[in-house]
Design a protein around this motif. Structure first.
Motif, PDB file in Angstrom:
ATOM      1  N   VAL A 248     -10.331  -8.062   0.955  1.00 29.75           N
ATOM      2  CA  VAL A 248      -8.959  -7.891  -0.132  1.00 29.75           C
ATOM      3  C   VAL A 248      -8.135  -8.058   1.380  1.00 29.75           C
ATOM      4  O   VAL A 248      -8.072  -7.238   1.800  1.00 29.75           O
ATOM      5  N   TYR A 249      -6.821  -8.489   0.566  1.00 36.80           N
ATOM      6  CA  TYR A 249      -5.375  -8.285   1.607  1.00 36.80           C
ATOM      7  C   TYR A 249      -4.446  -8.253   0.732  1.00 36.80           C
ATOM      8  O   TYR A 249      -4.364  -7.705  -1.177  1.00 36.80           O
ATOM      9  N   THR A 250      -3.703  -6.492   1.378  1.00 36.85           N
ATOM     10  CA  THR A 250      -2.078  -6.434   1.074  1.00 36.85           C
ATOM     11  C   THR A 250      -1.141  -6.791   1.539  1.00 36.85           C
ATOM     12  O   THR A 250      -1.143  -7.323   2.469  1.00 36.85           O
ATOM     13  N   ARG A 251      -0.024  -6.856   1.092  1.00 36.30           N
ATOM     14  CA  ARG A 251       1.148  -6.815   1.968  1.00 36.30           C
ATOM     15  C   ARG A 251       1.774  -6.189   3.049  1.00 36.30           C
ATOM     16  O   ARG A 251       1.654  -4.857   2.704  1.00 36.30           O
ATOM     17  N   SER A 252       1.929  -6.215   4.173  1.00 34.15           N
ATOM     18  CA  SER A 252       2.993  -6.006   4.929  1.00 34.15           C
ATOM     19  C   SER A 252       3.561  -6.821   6.038  1.00 34.15           C
ATOM     20  O   SER A 252       3.342  -8.104   6.188  1.00 34.15           O
ATOM     21  N   GLU A 253       4.491  -6.314   6.962  1.00 30.98           N
ATOM     22  CA  GLU A 253       5.281  -7.276   7.268  1.00 30.98           C
ATOM     23  C   GLU A 253       4.249  -7.279   9.327  1.00 30.98           C
ATOM     24  O   GLU A 253       5.183  -8.224   9.444  1.00 30.98           O
ATOM     25  N   ALA A 293      10.942   2.259  -5.892  1.00 30.69           N
ATOM     26  CA  ALA A 293       9.749   1.509  -6.023  1.00 30.69           C
ATOM     27  C   ALA A 293       8.657   0.940  -5.240  1.00 30.69           C
ATOM     28  O   ALA A 293       7.814   0.501  -5.660  1.00 30.69           O
ATOM     29  N   ARG A 294       9.184   0.146  -4.327  1.00 32.29           N
ATOM     30  CA  ARG A 294       8.778  -0.592  -3.429  1.00 32.29           C
ATOM     31  C   ARG A 294       8.236   0.551  -2.806  1.00 32.29           C
ATOM     32  O   ARG A 294       6.329   0.478  -2.837  1.00 32.29           O
ATOM     33  N   ARG A 295       8.147   1.850  -2.523  1.00 34.10           N
ATOM     34  CA  ARG A 295       7.094   2.645  -1.856  1.00 34.10           C
ATOM     35  C   ARG A 295       6.189   2.468  -3.206  1.00 34.10           C
ATOM     36  O   ARG A 295       4.928   3.101  -2.596  1.00 34.10           O
ATOM     37  N   GLU A 296       6.985   3.028  -4.893  1.00 36.80           N
ATOM     38  CA  GLU A 296       5.550   3.590  -6.036  1.00 36.80           C
ATOM     39  C   GLU A 296       4.787   2.344  -5.459  1.00 36.80           C
ATOM     40  O   GLU A 296       3.096   2.682  -5.371  1.00 36.80           O
ATOM     41  N   THR A 297       5.079   1.362  -5.389  1.00 34.65           N
ATOM     42  CA  THR A 297       4.260  -0.328  -5.588  1.00 34.65           C
ATOM     43  C   THR A 297       3.266  -0.382  -4.524  1.00 34.65           C
ATOM     44  O   THR A 297       2.137  -0.941  -4.767  1.00 34.65           O
ATOM     45  N   ARG A 298       3.448  -0.101  -3.021  1.00 35.37           N
ATOM     46  CA  ARG A 298       2.549   0.316  -2.516  1.00 35.37           C
ATOM     47  C   ARG A 298       1.348   0.979  -2.368  1.00 35.37           C
ATOM     48  O   ARG A 298       0.840   0.911  -1.721  1.00 35.37           O
ATOM     49  N   SER A 325      -4.251  -6.393   5.877  1.00 32.74           N
ATOM     50  CA  SER A 325      -2.754  -6.455   4.987  1.00 32.74           C
ATOM     51  C   SER A 325      -2.037  -7.660   6.170  1.00 32.74           C
ATOM     52  O   SER A 325      -2.930  -7.866   6.939  1.00 32.74           O
ATOM     53  N   ALA A 326      -1.105  -8.857   5.749  1.00 30.96           N
ATOM     54  CA  ALA A 326      -0.351  -9.384   6.142  1.00 30.96           C
ATOM     55  C   ALA A 326       0.599  -9.852   5.888  1.00 30.96           C
ATOM     56  O   ALA A 326       0.532  -9.951   4.614  1.00 30.96           O
ATOM     57  N   VAL A 330       3.496 -14.078  -1.731  1.00 31.16           N
ATOM     58  CA  VAL A 330       3.071 -14.150  -2.734  1.00 31.16           C
ATOM     59  C   VAL A 330       2.487 -12.809  -3.414  1.00 31.16           C
ATOM     60  O   VAL A 330       2.373 -12.538  -4.664  1.00 31.16           O
ATOM     61  N   LEU A 331       2.491 -12.014  -2.388  1.00 32.10           N
ATOM     62  CA  LEU A 331       2.201 -10.607  -2.700  1.00 32.10           C
ATOM     63  C   LEU A 331       3.575 -10.055  -2.291  1.00 32.10           C
ATOM     64  O   LEU A 331       3.867  -9.005  -2.042  1.00 32.10           O
ATOM     65  N   SER A 332       4.653 -10.683  -2.504  1.00 27.72           N
ATOM     66  CA  SER A 332       6.121 -10.064  -2.137  1.00 27.72           C
ATOM     67  C   SER A 332       6.737  -9.415  -3.093  1.00 27.72           C
ATOM     68  O   SER A 332       8.303  -9.039  -3.022  1.00 27.72           O
ATOM     69  N   ALA A 333       6.158  -9.606  -4.353  1.00 29.48           N
ATOM     70  CA  ALA A 333       7.181  -8.678  -5.576  1.00 29.48           C
ATOM     71  C   ALA A 333       7.094  -7.194  -5.196  1.00 29.48           C
ATOM     72  O   ALA A 333       6.275  -6.278  -5.307  1.00 29.48           O
ATOM     73  N   PRO A 334       8.886  -6.599  -5.131  1.00 31.35           N
ATOM     74  CA  PRO A 334       8.534  -5.227  -4.657  1.00 31.35           C
ATOM     75  C   PRO A 334       8.692  -4.052  -5.980  1.00 31.35           C
ATOM     76  O   PRO A 334       7.934  -3.375  -5.576  1.00 31.35           O
ATOM     77  N   ASP A 335       8.281  -4.678  -7.321  1.00 33.50           N
ATOM     78  CA  ASP A 335       8.205  -3.676  -8.569  1.00 33.50           C
ATOM     79  C   ASP A 335       6.789  -3.645  -8.967  1.00 33.50           C
ATOM     80  O   ASP A 335       6.263  -3.584 -10.559  1.00 33.50           O
ATOM     81  N   VAL A 336       5.753  -4.855  -8.284  1.00 37.33           N
ATOM     82  CA  VAL A 336       4.083  -5.448  -9.766  1.00 37.33           C
ATOM     83  C   VAL A 336       2.885  -4.903  -8.048  1.00 37.33           C
ATOM     84  O   VAL A 336       3.384  -5.723  -6.848  1.00 37.33           O
TER      85      VAL A 336
END
Length: 391
Positions: A248-253, A293-298, A325-326, A330-336
């Motif tokens: 399972v991957y999540t988005r991170s810089e 919103a980004r913080r809440e989404t994360r 994470s990487a 496709v995982l870049s929506a800030p509010d989803v």
């Protein structure tokens, strides 16, 4: 752009023309690609730089080309084909040296059939870039088509399922198995199970073998006001065929490890496979509210991802590092809240067998569905209460 107009009677709108008998030949400084078509259609072709290729666009077409057909000759390194949108197909011709289009046409032949041909001529770099520049200017002037939005008055949670790749982009190919087919079968099964309970409104970014750009996948999640966005993929690591298991991957810089960074880079090139520029869409939002919103989404993403690892781990084999994470576009929506599931490694004979097993798919789908249920009934509620307490 070079184009041809259809000069024969077309078939009914619900019947795709069929392409067969592909041939690629070289004569001096010219390479010619031909295909037989079951009807005469209009085609359009242009060149594109970085990477250098020729793109041919036509109405949706059923390509019935033999797998052993010759694909390269002279300055053509290869070509591929497939659906691009609901009503368009593309042929992508990769160039090893600069070339321009000298002719593209579909001419009628006896029996109502058509013969498609595109002729490419070796060119200087300057001439090639000039042609590519004209095509790019035209493409940038085209408006983006509108996407569907969440219906007014809808109270159910919205889950967007995103089967990766599709159409002209097959994803990973191992033997005769394509990633795009494996993940579409999984996505459809997950949608069916989620809808059976009646609790969720489920939207799929694609429900057939068509290409969807990365930016459209992200836009779809945002337009639909998704409560969860789940992208489905299947990994490959040919140099280590003993590596197995779901991740399972999540988005991170910043990626958690080199393998995660490499995978994200590969998945982020999906648009290039269909002849689109590989650049991440800049979000049209900024400021303090969006940062919150980004913080809440994360936070929500992290809660769901951990729960997903737990539920999947109880049903199927997981990678030794199951949560990573990487920088996945496709995982870049800030509010989803968005996650990407790599179901397994198609490069592993055992995983490849399981990925095509209805029994294995059923277990994995049930685990993902349970993670979604748990997220909405318990974890997200507790996160929301914690946020209220902090405020």
């Amino acid at each position: 752009m070079a184009s041809s107009q259809a000069s024969g009677e077309g078939k009914a709108a619900n019947e795709y023309p069929v392409a067969t008998d592909a041939r690629i030949e070289q004569s001096g400084e010219t390479v010619r690609l031909t295909m037989m078509l079951s009807s005469v259609v209009a085609v359009e072709a242009w060149v594109q730089a970085a990477p250098d290729r020729v793109i041919v666009e036509m109405p949706s077409t059923n390509f019935q080309i033999q797998s052993n057909t010759r694909k390269s000759v002279g300055f053509v390194g290869g070509y591929r084909y497939g659906l691009f949108t609901a009503d368009k197909a593309r042929i992508i011709i990769d160039l090893s040296q600069p070339a321009t289009i000298s002719k593209v046409e579909v001419k009628p032949v006896r029996g109502g059939f058509g013969e498609f041909s595109v002729e490419l001529k070796r060119a200087t770099r300057a001439d090639f870039l000039a042609e590519a520049g004209k095509a790019k200017a035209q493409a940038q002037g085209a408006a983006q088509p509108p996407l569907a939005a969440k219906p007014a008055g809808e109270t159910r949670r919205t889950v967007v399922i995103d089967p990766g790749h599709g159409g002209i982009d097959p994803g990973t190919m191992v033997s005769s198995i394509s990633e795009k087919a494996v993940v579409l079968a999984f996505g459809k099964a997950l949608k069916e199970q989620l809808e059976a309970g009646g609790r969720y409104r489920v939207v799929m970014t694609r429900d057939d073998d068509r290409f969807v750009s990365l930016s459209d996948r992200v836009r779809m999640g945002r337009n639909e006001q998704a409560d969860l966005f789940i992208s489905i993929h299947a990994d490959s690591l040919m140099q280590a065929q003993d590596v197995r298991g779901a991740t399972v991957y999540t988005r991170s810089e910043r990626a958690t490890d080199a393998e995660a960074a490499k995978l994200a880079a590969k998945e982020n090139e999906a648009d290039a496979a269909a002849g689109l520029e590989t650049r991440e869409e800049v979000q049209d939002v900024a400021g303090i509210l969006m940062d919150l919103a980004r913080r809440e989404t994360r936070t929500f993403t992290g809660v769901f991802a951990r729960n997903l690892v737990e539920k999947l781990g109880g049903s199927i084999k997981m990678h030794k590092i199951p949560l990573r994470s990487a920088r996945f576009w496709v995982l870049s929506a800030p509010d989803v809240p968005s996650v990407l599931i790599e179901l397994g490694y198609m490069s592993s004979p055992k995983d490849a067998e399981l990925l095509n097993s209805p029994e294995w798919r059923g277990k994995a789908v049930t685990a993902v569905s349970a993670a979604i249920d748990s997220y909405f009934t318990r974890e997200r509620a507790s996160v929301g209460k914690a946020a209220e307490f902090r405020d």
